[in-house]
Scaffold this motif. Structure first.
Motif, short mmCIF file in Angstrom:
data_model
loop_
_atom_site.label_atom_id
_atom_site.label_comp_id
_atom_site.label_asym_id
_atom_site.label_seq_id
_atom_site.Cartn_x
_atom_site.Cartn_y
_atom_site.Cartn_z
N ASN A 94 0.71 -1.36 -0.03
CA ASN A 94 -0.12 -0.11 -0.63
C ASN A 94 1.12 1.52 0.12
O ASN A 94 0.70 2.15 -0.81
N ILE A 95 2.02 1.52 0.76
CA ILE A 95 3.21 2.37 0.71
C ILE A 95 4.10 2.88 -0.22
O ILE A 95 4.09 3.91 -0.79
N GLU A 115 11.69 3.49 5.51
CA GLU A 115 11.73 4.59 6.32
C GLU A 115 10.25 4.87 6.93
O GLU A 115 10.04 4.96 8.31
N LEU A 116 8.67 5.28 6.15
CA LEU A 116 7.84 5.59 6.51
C LEU A 116 6.93 4.42 7.44
O LEU A 116 6.69 4.47 8.52
N LEU A 143 -1.92 7.71 6.03
CA LEU A 143 -0.51 8.96 6.46
C LEU A 143 0.24 8.10 5.65
O LEU A 143 1.07 9.60 4.66
N ALA A 144 0.95 7.24 5.85
CA ALA A 144 2.58 6.81 4.85
C ALA A 144 1.98 6.75 3.66
O ALA A 144 3.73 7.57 2.65
N ARG A 145 1.05 6.57 3.45
CA ARG A 145 1.07 6.27 2.46
C ARG A 145 1.09 7.60 0.76
O ARG A 145 1.60 7.21 0.30
#
Length: 337
Positions: A94-95, A115-116, A143-145
């Motif tokens: 997803n990210i 990192e995320l 949010l990370a995506r």
């Protein structure tokens, strides 16, 4: 400036969702668009994102006119209330999705995803699917995506609205810390006053498609620009001037027929004093950290006061007890003149 909105309007037939709004948002700031349902805040956010086109006005992102720029060319990250994660992809996938669409090198994608995952504190859950995460964890993944492509602007539409109160509170703190680490111009929509005051550097209060006031939480709470702002930001008593809560000599210069009075600005005593007026305790509500006291004035009007536990214990109040109250600070507004 990070975002410049100049005289922007959006109409749906005869309905003005956003009406001649102008707004400046500083680069790398965290700003809340706050208002009730139908105030125009989500429509304004969608126009900044490029998901809606304004009927009038101009929108600039980082100094460049983006009024009619396509969504994919605005370098914006957008997070919706309901996550919008791909159910058939793992958290890592997803990210990585947007980076793969942009054909980024595989090594860079792996590095950025890790990192995320560390940033959102889900390092050990990267191989799980969205259905295996809690609501709060899924919102962090969303949010990370959005951050994966390192957007210049991050937009969040009621990001915590679907979560319960405890998780919402935790994510508010997390979002504030995340913003300090990532430093991206961020705008989020909310109808939750406490959320806006806790998280944002600056709050834009909207009502009926217009901006009522822009300022810090302290500025808006202590110096509201209108009756709407004072009524919407924090609890307030709105009572007639003739209610008797102010003695005759305390009304000098007040030309409005309504008084706006915060519950914490009511002083309660058991003995009469200068400028205090008689009243009675109508109801007592114990909230643990504070006590809410409903007070009936001699005119019959009800007002609410907030007391600390220590002050309540000193007074030992009971229902129907006679008391004396004195407003420490009142406000009036021309609209009520």
């Amino acid at each position: 400036m990070g975002i410049e909105v100049q005289n922007v309007s959006k109409r749906y037939g005869s309905f003005h969702a956003v009406d001649q709004v102008s707004l400046s948002i500083k680069t790398n700031s965290l700003v809340a668009l706050l208002g009730p349902s139908g105030s125009g805040k989500s429509t304004l956010l969608r126009m900044i994102a490029g998901l809606e086109q304004p009927n009038e006005g101009r929108i600039a992102l980082l100094g460049r006119d983006a009024t009619y720029t396509a969504v994919q060319k605005r370098n914006i990250g957008f997070v919706f209330q309901h996550y919008a994660l791909f159910k058939h992809l793992t958290i890592r996938q997803n990210i990585a999705f947007a980076l793969e669409l942009r054909k980024a090198p595989k090594a860079r994608i792996r590095e950025r995803v890790e990192e995320l995952l560390e940033l959102i504190q889900l390092q050990k859950l990267g191989d799980r699917y969205p259905s295996q995460l809690s609501g709060g964890q899924r919102q962090r993944v969303a949010l990370a995506r959005a951050l994966a492509v390192q957007p210049q602007v991050l937009l969040l539409d009621e990001p915590f609205g679907a979560l319960d109160a405890k998780v919402r509170k935790e994510l508010r703190t997390w979002l504030r810390r995340l913003h300090e680490e990532v430093s991206v111009t961020t705008v989020f929509v909310t109808h939750d006053q406490e959320e806006a005051m806790e998280v944002a550097d600056e709050i834009v209060v909207m009502n009926q498609g217009k901006v009522e006031q822009v300022g810090t939480a302290t500025e808006i709470y202590d110096h509201p620009a209108s009756a709407f702002v004072m009524s919407f930001i924090g609890p307030v008593n709105v009572i007639p001037m003739h209610s008797g809560i102010l003695p005759e000599n305390g009304r000098d210069g007040l030309k409005s027929d309504r008084i706006f009075l915060r519950p914490h600005d009511i002083k309660i005593d058991l003995a009469p004093s200068a400028e205090a007026v008689p009243a009675r305790v109508a109801r007592i509500v114990h909230l643990g950290w504070e006590i809410i006291v409903e007070i009936r004035l001699e005119s019959g009007e009800l007002v609410t006061a907030n007391l600390s536990r220590d002050r309540f214990n000193q007074l030992q109040l009971r229902v129907d007890q006679p008391i004396y109250i004195k407003p420490k600070s009142v406000k009036t507004f021309p609209a009520y003149a």
